[in-house]
Design a protein around this motif. Sequence first.
Motif, short mmCIF file in Angstrom:
data_model
loop_
_atom_site.label_atom_id
_atom_site.label_comp_id
_atom_site.label_asym_id
_atom_site.label_seq_id
_atom_site.Cartn_x
_atom_site.Cartn_y
_atom_site.Cartn_z
N MET A 67 -25.84 -27.04 -22.61
CA MET A 67 -25.73 -25.74 -21.67
C MET A 67 -26.49 -26.27 -20.23
SD MET A 67 -24.53 -23.05 -22.91
CE MET A 67 -25.23 -21.73 -22.39
N ASP A 68 -25.48 -26.69 -19.31
CA ASP A 68 -26.12 -26.86 -18.03
C ASP A 68 -26.00 -25.56 -17.28
OD1 ASP A 68 -23.56 -26.77 -17.88
OD2 ASP A 68 -23.01 -28.88 -17.03
N ASP A 69 -26.29 -25.86 -16.09
CA ASP A 69 -26.35 -24.58 -14.98
C ASP A 69 -25.05 -24.04 -15.14
OD1 ASP A 69 -29.07 -24.86 -14.83
OD2 ASP A 69 -29.10 -26.21 -12.93
N ALA A 70 -24.10 -24.86 -14.73
CA ALA A 70 -22.71 -24.43 -14.59
C ALA A 70 -22.23 -23.80 -15.71
CB ALA A 70 -21.83 -25.60 -14.46
N ASN A 71 -22.64 -24.05 -16.83
CA ASN A 71 -21.97 -23.43 -18.18
C ASN A 71 -22.71 -22.08 -18.24
OD1 ASN A 71 -20.25 -25.34 -19.00
ND2 ASN A 71 -21.65 -26.48 -20.04
#
Length: 218
Positions: A67-71
Amino acid sequence: MFSPWDRWYSTSCCLCCHVRTGTIILGIWYMLINAVVLLILLSALNDPVQYRYHLTSSELGTDIDVMDDANICIATAISLLMILICGMATYGAYKQHAAWIIPFFCYQIFDFALNTLVAISVVVYPNTVQDYLQQLPGTFPYKEDIMSTNNMCLVFAVLLFIGCILTFKAYLICCVWNCYRYVSGRGTTEVLVYVTTNDTTVYLEVIWRAMKQRNKIQ
């Protein structure tokens, strides 16, 4: 002659509720779930350090940042869209606007199709169950006991679980569809009653004028 769909039409659903009431409750329930998910995602965006501390690679058993910022931003947009769709369904059922229920019904069909594809993939590729279990973290409870079970038993258990979910989702789809039909039919009936009343008024007015004209001639 009745169509085959009329056999499944009913104005009541679980617990003897009306389909409008059931659709309103279902819409509010989905909104609450997505609101909770949205709060969690916004918290993750607000404090990413603390969020990544709770989801370290050692706890997940993987080195991939799932879960990175884009996701998180994509998941947040999906949650907002779901809240909007559920709110439209709730408003449409409450105010009896059939068109507002359609987006939520389409989402239910899409969700049902995805779950059906999952069940088909388990049937076609039964080894995917074991592959999924191997990807679970080592701290997952009873992981070794589950993996030691016969693969066919695992597949049967997974299919039975997915089958129960699909049956429940199909029932909810039927309830929302019956609500849509009820609201649409009620609107059509109101229009017919209004037209009939209007025609009757005009007809009585014509008779009254004819009788009045006849009395004048006499």
